[in-house]
Write a protein that holds these residues in place. Structure first.
Motif, mmCIF file in Angstrom:
data_model
loop_
_atom_site.group_PDB
_atom_site.id
_atom_site.type_symbol
_atom_site.label_atom_id
_atom_site.label_comp_id
_atom_site.label_asym_id
_atom_site.label_seq_id
_atom_site.Cartn_x
_atom_site.Cartn_y
_atom_site.Cartn_z
ATOM 1 N N GLU A 209 -5.449 12.899 5.503
ATOM 2 C CA GLU A 209 -4.033 12.662 4.946
ATOM 3 C C GLU A 209 -3.361 11.615 5.521
ATOM 4 O O GLU A 209 -2.374 11.032 4.775
ATOM 5 C CB GLU A 209 -3.366 13.864 5.082
ATOM 6 C CG GLU A 209 -4.027 15.147 4.362
ATOM 7 C CD GLU A 209 -3.798 15.020 2.778
ATOM 8 O OE1 GLU A 209 -2.962 14.106 2.354
ATOM 9 O OE2 GLU A 209 -4.459 15.856 2.010
ATOM 10 N N TYR A 210 -3.892 11.312 6.924
ATOM 11 C CA TYR A 210 -3.003 10.278 7.544
ATOM 12 C C TYR A 210 -3.251 8.772 6.639
ATOM 13 O O TYR A 210 -2.165 8.037 6.452
ATOM 14 C CB TYR A 210 -3.550 10.221 8.898
ATOM 15 C CG TYR A 210 -2.772 9.094 9.738
ATOM 16 C CD1 TYR A 210 -1.518 9.226 10.307
ATOM 17 C CD2 TYR A 210 -3.161 7.651 9.941
ATOM 18 C CE1 TYR A 210 -0.721 8.067 11.076
ATOM 19 C CE2 TYR A 210 -2.869 6.607 10.497
ATOM 20 C CZ TYR A 210 -1.287 6.956 11.018
ATOM 21 O OH TYR A 210 -0.735 5.884 11.772
ATOM 22 N N VAL A 212 -4.367 8.358 3.980
ATOM 23 C CA VAL A 212 -3.862 8.512 2.470
ATOM 24 C C VAL A 212 -2.272 8.046 2.451
ATOM 25 O O VAL A 212 -1.797 6.978 1.525
ATOM 26 C CB VAL A 212 -4.165 9.979 1.746
ATOM 27 C CG1 VAL A 212 -3.256 9.922 0.435
ATOM 28 C CG2 VAL A 212 -5.590 10.125 1.512
ATOM 29 N N GLU A 213 -1.431 8.656 3.398
ATOM 30 C CA GLU A 213 -0.112 8.345 3.279
ATOM 31 C C GLU A 213 0.011 6.946 3.933
ATOM 32 O O GLU A 213 1.158 6.427 3.398
ATOM 33 C CB GLU A 213 0.488 9.517 4.283
ATOM 34 C CG GLU A 213 0.535 10.961 3.710
ATOM 35 C CD GLU A 213 1.246 10.993 2.358
ATOM 36 O OE1 GLU A 213 2.291 10.256 2.327
ATOM 37 O OE2 GLU A 213 1.012 12.046 1.659
ATOM 38 N N ARG A 215 -1.650 4.239 3.361
ATOM 39 C CA ARG A 215 -1.880 3.537 2.085
ATOM 40 C C ARG A 215 -0.817 3.508 1.263
ATOM 41 O O ARG A 215 -0.275 2.379 0.755
ATOM 42 C CB ARG A 215 -2.977 3.867 1.656
ATOM 43 C CG ARG A 215 -3.397 3.138 0.140
ATOM 44 C CD ARG A 215 -3.317 1.621 0.398
ATOM 45 N NE ARG A 215 -4.428 1.032 1.091
ATOM 46 C CZ ARG A 215 -4.261 -0.154 1.392
ATOM 47 N NH1 ARG A 215 -3.554 -1.193 1.047
ATOM 48 N NH2 ARG A 215 -5.340 -0.704 2.050
ATOM 49 N N ALA A 216 -0.090 4.598 0.980
ATOM 50 C CA ALA A 216 1.093 4.856 0.103
ATOM 51 C C ALA A 216 2.361 4.177 0.694
ATOM 52 O O ALA A 216 3.124 3.322 0.018
ATOM 53 C CB ALA A 216 1.104 6.275 -0.104
ATOM 54 N N LEU A 217 2.470 4.172 2.057
ATOM 55 C CA LEU A 217 3.404 3.515 2.718
ATOM 56 C C LEU A 217 3.290 1.939 2.633
ATOM 57 O O LEU A 217 4.385 1.470 2.229
ATOM 58 C CB LEU A 217 3.450 3.954 3.920
ATOM 59 C CG LEU A 217 4.594 3.221 4.957
ATOM 60 C CD1 LEU A 217 5.996 3.834 4.652
ATOM 61 C CD2 LEU A 217 4.233 3.621 6.451
ATOM 62 N N ASP A 220 4.071 0.901 -0.999
ATOM 63 C CA ASP A 220 5.380 0.932 -1.331
ATOM 64 C C ASP A 220 6.255 -0.132 -0.978
ATOM 65 O O ASP A 220 7.116 -0.750 -1.419
ATOM 66 C CB ASP A 220 6.093 2.370 -0.778
ATOM 67 C CG ASP A 220 7.513 2.699 -1.240
ATOM 68 O OD1 ASP A 220 8.119 2.504 -2.385
ATOM 69 O OD2 ASP A 220 8.190 2.690 -0.279
#
Length: 316
Positions: A209-210, A212-213, A215-217, A220
């Motif tokens: 999850e780290y 994944v988040e 990459r999303a950060l 964005d």
């Protein structure tokens, strides 16, 4: 994948030609350090603490400090150390698989049969599976001989390097010395909980999850733009700007690549393919190039009188 080792497995009187590949890789997003004000990359310069000069990588050796005394070892020194046959993986013995403590496992490698008739390879893999045993072998990679475990994984031979026993720290926690043993009732309740949460292991059910988040950060931030997003300048070669954050890893990769070339002989031409990348990673920054040109110019200027005298003597 590109093989990192080529040789053979020595299984009694049977010789099994194989190629070795790294079986794992990191999926972590890698960062490098930049100047917060303008996003410029931070470069690393190898500077000698004694003379204050920049040192090219070929002039760097290894040293060991012992009570204030420093001994320097060269590549020639390391080549004198004992090592197993570089192009052979000898099987030492076969042991019950459950006797190998998973804590000893280090890095995993795939072995691919390197023969038009891989029957001996398949025979060894099937034998390990049916006997529920693991082969202990010696594996020499990058001038270091390791103890390794050779096992069957779905018909494929997998080699896992092992830590030496003295590399595993002893766990000494006095707080556990006088702990009371659990009661039968406590054990029964704990086992009931374990049973209620028991399932077959499926690694695909778990996600980092780290990452994944993270990459999303990043995505964005790229979409929004703003003062934190800069246009990265094009580089002439991959890895030209050294990463301070990953300095130790980068240097180790360079040493490993050079060691692998010497260790394998690389008769399949992979040494030639790696050579440009190795040269690219060792390129000097523009500032260093200017300094080198200045130094060369001064040397050339200083050599002129000597050259003239030599020419005069020849004419005489």
């Amino acid at each position: 994948m590109r093989s990192i080792w080529k040789g053979s497995l020595a299984f009694g009187l049977v010789n099994v030609p194989v190629k070795v590949y790294s079986a794992t890789e990191s999926h972590d997003i890698r960062f490098h350090q930049v100047h917060a004000k303008d996003g410029g990359r931070i470069k690393y310069d190898r500077v000698c603490t004694e003379c204050g000069e920049s040192v090219p990588y070929p002039e760097i050796d290894k040293a060991y400090d012992d009570d204030g005394t420093r001994v320097v070892l060269t590549d020639e020194d390391f080549e004198k150390l004992p090592a197993a046959e570089k192009h052979e993986i000898p099987v030492l013995q076969f042991v019950p698989t459950e006797q190998i403590d998973p804590m000893l496992f280090e890095k995993s490698y795939y072995l691919e049969p390197d023969s038009s008739s891989p029957k001996a390879y398949a025979l060894l893999a099937a034998t390990l599976e049916h006997s529920d045993r693991t082969a202990l072998v010696h594996f020499t990679l990058r001038q270091r001989t390791r103890l390794a475990a050779l096992r069957n994984r779905d018909g494929l031979l997998v080699l896992q390097t092992l830590l030496w026993p003295d590399e595993v720290r002893a766990a000494e926690f006095p707080v556990l010395d006088d702990v009371q043993a659990p009661t039968s009732k406590e054990l029964a309740m704990a086992e009931t909980l374990v049973e209620s949460m028991s399932e077959d292991f499926d690694p695909d059910e778990f996600t980092d999850e780290y990452q994944v988040e993270l990459r999303a950060l990043i995505d964005d931030a790229l979409a929004r733009g703003g003062e934190k997003v800069f246009q990265a300048p094009e580089t002439t070669a991959e890895g030209e700007d050294a990463e301070v954050l990953d300095l130790v890893a980068a240097l180790q990769r360079s040493v490993d690549a050079a060691g692998a070339t010497r260790a394998t002989g690389d008769d399949d031409g992979s040494a030639e393919r790696r050579a440009p990348a190795a040269k690219a990673s060792g390129r000097k920054s523009p500032a260093k190039k200017s300094a080198s040109k200045s130094t060369s110019a001064r040397k050339a200027q200083a050599d002129k009188p000597a050259a003239k005298k030599s020419a005069a003597r020849k004419r005489a």
